[in-house]
Motif scaffolding. Structure first.
Motif, PDB file in Angstrom:
ATOM      1  N   VAL A  43      56.730 -84.120  53.408  1.00 21.62           N
ATOM      2  CA  VAL A  43      57.578 -82.961  53.681  1.00 21.62           C
ATOM      3  C   VAL A  43      57.209 -82.340  55.027  1.00 21.62           C
ATOM      4  N   THR A  44      55.922 -82.162  55.271  1.00 22.97           N
ATOM      5  CA  THR A  44      55.497 -81.575  56.542  1.00 22.97           C
ATOM      6  C   THR A  44      55.739 -82.537  57.699  1.00 22.97           C
ATOM      7  N   GLU A  66      63.308 -84.716  80.021  1.00 15.26           N
ATOM      8  CA  GLU A  66      62.621 -84.867  78.732  1.00 15.26           C
ATOM      9  C   GLU A  66      61.277 -84.152  78.770  1.00 15.26           C
ATOM     10  N   GLN A  67      61.067 -83.296  77.777  1.00 16.26           N
ATOM     11  CA  GLN A  67      59.860 -82.479  77.709  1.00 16.26           C
ATOM     12  C   GLN A  67      58.910 -83.029  76.646  1.00 16.26           C
ATOM     13  N   PRO A  68      57.599 -82.738  76.771  1.00 11.94           N
ATOM     14  CA  PRO A  68      56.656 -83.162  75.728  1.00 11.94           C
ATOM     15  C   PRO A  68      57.014 -82.534  74.382  1.00 11.94           C
ATOM     16  N   GLN A  69      56.856 -83.310  73.332  1.00 14.09           N
ATOM     17  CA  GLN A  69      57.160 -82.825  71.987  1.00 14.09           C
ATOM     18  C   GLN A  69      55.880 -82.532  71.228  1.00 14.09           C
ATOM     19  N   LEU A  70      56.069 -81.895  70.068  1.00 11.44           N
ATOM     20  CA  LEU A  70      54.929 -81.633  69.202  1.00 11.44           C
ATOM     21  C   LEU A  70      54.325 -82.950  68.742  1.00 11.44           C
ATOM     22  N   PRO A  71      53.001 -83.059  68.706  1.00  8.26           N
ATOM     23  CA  PRO A  71      52.392 -84.266  68.134  1.00  8.26           C
ATOM     24  C   PRO A  71      52.805 -84.429  66.677  1.00  8.26           C
ATOM     25  N   ALA A  72      52.762 -85.643  66.195  1.00  9.07           N
ATOM     26  CA  ALA A  72      53.103 -85.901  64.798  1.00  9.07           C
ATOM     27  C   ALA A  72      52.202 -85.090  63.875  1.00  9.07           C
ATOM     28  N   ALA A  73      52.715 -84.782  62.698  1.00  8.26           N
ATOM     29  CA  ALA A  73      51.930 -84.021  61.722  1.00  8.26           C
ATOM     30  C   ALA A  73      50.623 -84.742  61.426  1.00  8.26           C
ATOM     31  N   ALA A  74      49.588 -83.963  61.233  1.00  7.32           N
ATOM     32  CA  ALA A  74      48.261 -84.530  60.983  1.00  7.32           C
ATOM     33  C   ALA A  74      48.246 -85.344  59.698  1.00  7.32           C
ATOM     34  N   GLN A  75      47.530 -86.450  59.733  1.00  9.19           N
ATOM     35  CA  GLN A  75      47.358 -87.260  58.532  1.00  9.19           C
ATOM     36  C   GLN A  75      46.490 -86.504  57.527  1.00  9.19           C
ATOM     37  N   PRO A  88      48.235 -77.766  63.951  1.00  8.00           N
ATOM     38  CA  PRO A  88      48.995 -76.917  64.877  1.00  8.00           C
ATOM     39  C   PRO A  88      50.474 -77.274  64.937  1.00  8.00           C
ATOM     40  N   SER A  89      50.810 -78.536  64.754  1.00  6.35           N
ATOM     41  CA  SER A  89      52.222 -78.932  64.790  1.00  6.35           C
ATOM     42  C   SER A  89      52.985 -78.325  63.627  1.00  6.35           C
ATOM     43  N   PHE A  90      52.362 -78.309  62.452  1.00  2.83           N
ATOM     44  CA  PHE A  90      53.011 -77.700  61.292  1.00  2.83           C
ATOM     45  C   PHE A  90      53.196 -76.203  61.502  1.00  2.83           C
ATOM     46  N   ARG A  91      52.149 -75.533  61.988  1.00  5.11           N
ATOM     47  CA  ARG A  91      52.247 -74.089  62.188  1.00  5.11           C
ATOM     48  C   ARG A  91      53.334 -73.742  63.206  1.00  5.11           C
ATOM     49  N   LEU A  96      60.835 -72.395  63.159  1.00  2.00           N
ATOM     50  CA  LEU A  96      62.229 -72.708  62.878  1.00  2.00           C
ATOM     51  C   LEU A  96      62.860 -71.710  61.913  1.00  2.00           C
ATOM     52  N   LEU A  97      62.065 -71.194  60.989  1.00  2.00           N
ATOM     53  CA  LEU A  97      62.622 -70.300  59.959  1.00  2.00           C
ATOM     54  C   LEU A  97      63.144 -68.994  60.560  1.00  2.00           C
ATOM     55  N   PRO A  98      62.326 -68.209  61.283  1.00  2.00           N
ATOM     56  CA  PRO A  98      62.891 -66.978  61.865  1.00  2.00           C
ATOM     57  C   PRO A  98      63.963 -67.258  62.915  1.00  2.00           C
ATOM     58  N   LEU A  99      63.800 -68.332  63.674  1.00  2.00           N
ATOM     59  CA  LEU A  99      64.809 -68.646  64.681  1.00  2.00           C
ATOM     60  C   LEU A  99      66.140 -69.029  64.044  1.00  2.00           C
TER      61      LEU A  99
END
Length: 411
Positions: A43-44, A66-75, A88-91, A96-99
């Motif tokens: 899910v994350t 093209e801009q750098p993206q968030l790293p993949a979610a931590a294993q 940090p990627s999850f946080r 997205l929620l307030p935006l």
């Protein structure tokens, strides 16, 4: 001018409408994601991917590179809340929620921008069907005077929204998404270091496997070839020693055979040593060694060698074996009639490219394909990666096939 206004407004309104759809889906799915995310790692992972998709869409609307993206979610393992909280990627994806709440404002702006003028025209014509029930510019229409006063006012407002308000709202929302979901320099550096460690771990593992296979090959060659020759040599000398007194002629014959066996053993031993570090590299350097390989190739080779400078021995050996293996593959499997070989120094790196006009279809794999290709290419890649180099194979069906290698040589 009008076409430009409509195009710009339509693009902004479309972006706001699509963001509203995604924002609504985010708001609906967010409670379930927060409830299940700590228990289900997937899910994350999906949330971070969705955040990167929104970040890409924002950059595309802003017409940015093209801009750098968030790293993949931590294993992490299921129910590992601690690892989830440290990710940090999850946080950052939680922004997205307030935006997403802002997309309701964007919906109003987009709908009004697109429908203000058409609805004003319809209201000015149809208000007579039900006086007082039609509204223009937010006010009820009771007379023709109201219709021809409020209708143009709504159309002017709609044009203003389409011209300025919708593009400004879309730009503001895209900029907010870009700022909120862009990884920080520290996060990027951490992700790049982690990726680098993973690449090094994989390349070192491949190098260890390749080295182990090489050692087993050398051991097999020594055991089956040189060692057998030396055992036979010792036996012949022993028999000759026993026959020396009684049958000197036979003993001399055995000693001659032993001498031939010793020469053969030396030849096989030199062959084994040559596979470890070819003597020609020591005698003629990389340029001369590659020239010798090209001259021995049964397929014509167009060789171009630039200024190489000082090349470390490990890099020389890797480049030599890549050329040797590539030319062998070409002669065995490619059905090519010509090979182009380029070897040159490019700053701190050694660049090598081998191209042929054969049938193509070569792939790098642990197991050879139907034509016997693959395992040798994998060995080449392991050898290159072991010294932090890079190998790239391009081989579409029908050809041509190109092997490009970049090897670091230091400063």
């Amino acid at each position: 001018m009008l076409t430009k206004i409509i195009t710009r407004g339509w693009r902004a309104s479309s972006y706001l409408l699509i963001r509203f759809v995604y924002g609504t889906a985010t708001i609906v799915a967010a409670p379930f994601a927060l409830l299940l995310g700590w228990a289900i790692p997937g899910v994350t992972v999906g949330l971070v991917r969705f955040a990167n998709a929104e970040h890409t869409a924002a950059n595309r609307y802003l017409e940015l590179a093209e801009q750098p993206q968030l790293p993949a979610a931590a294993q992490r393992k299921a129910f590992d809340v601690s690892a989830l909280a440290r990710d940090p990627s999850f946080r950052r994806s939680l922004w997205l929620l307030p935006l997403s709440l802002l997309t309701f404002i964007g919906l109003f702006v987009a709908v009004f921008s697109l429908l203000a003028v058409p609805s004003a025209l319809l209201g000015m014509v149809l208000w007579k069907l039900d006086p007082g029930q039609f509204t223009l510019a937010g006010l009820a229409v009771h007379t023709w005077g109201d219709a021809f006063t409020l209708g143009p006012l709504q159309m002017l407002t709609g044009v203003a929204f389409l011209t300025w308000i919708a593009p400004a709202a879309a730009t503001a929302y895209a900029s907010a998404i870009k700022k909120a979901l862009a990884p920080s320099p520290a996060e990027l550096e951490t992700a790049q270091l982690a990726q680098r460690v993973e690449e090094l771990t994989r390349s070192r593992a491949g190098a260890v496997d390749s080295h182990g296979a090489e050692l087993r090959r050398i051991e097999r060659d020594l055991h089956d070839g040189t060692q057998a020759q030396l055992v036979s040599l010792a036996m012949r000398i022993g028999v000759a020693k026993q026959l020396m007194a009684d049958n000197p002629e036979k003993a001399a014959e055995l000693l001659d055979d032993a001498r031939d066996g010793a020469e053969q053993a030396m030849t096989e031993l030199r062959g084994v040593l040559r596979t470890m570090y070819p003597p020609i590299l020591q005698d003629r350097g990389l340029s001369g060694a590659v020239s010798a390989l090209s001259a021995r190739s049964p397929i014509p080779v167009d060789l171009r060698v630039g200024e190489l400078g000082n090349v470390p021995a490990a890099v020389e050996a890797a480049a030599y074996f890549v050329v040797a293996e590539s030319l062998t593959n070409v002669s065995k499997h490619s059905a090519a009639g010509h090979v182009d070989l380029l070897l040159e120094r490019r700053g701190p790196e050694l660049y090598l490219a081998i191209s042929d006009n054969g049938i193509g279809g070569a792939r790098i794999g642990d197991q050879p394909d139907l034509l016997g290709r693959g395992s040798g290419l994998r060995g080449m890649m392991h050898r290159v990666e072991a010294i932090d180099g890079h190998l790239e194979l391009t081989s579409p069906i029908g050809g041509p096939t190109t092997v490009e290698v970049i090897l670091p040589c230091g400063s």
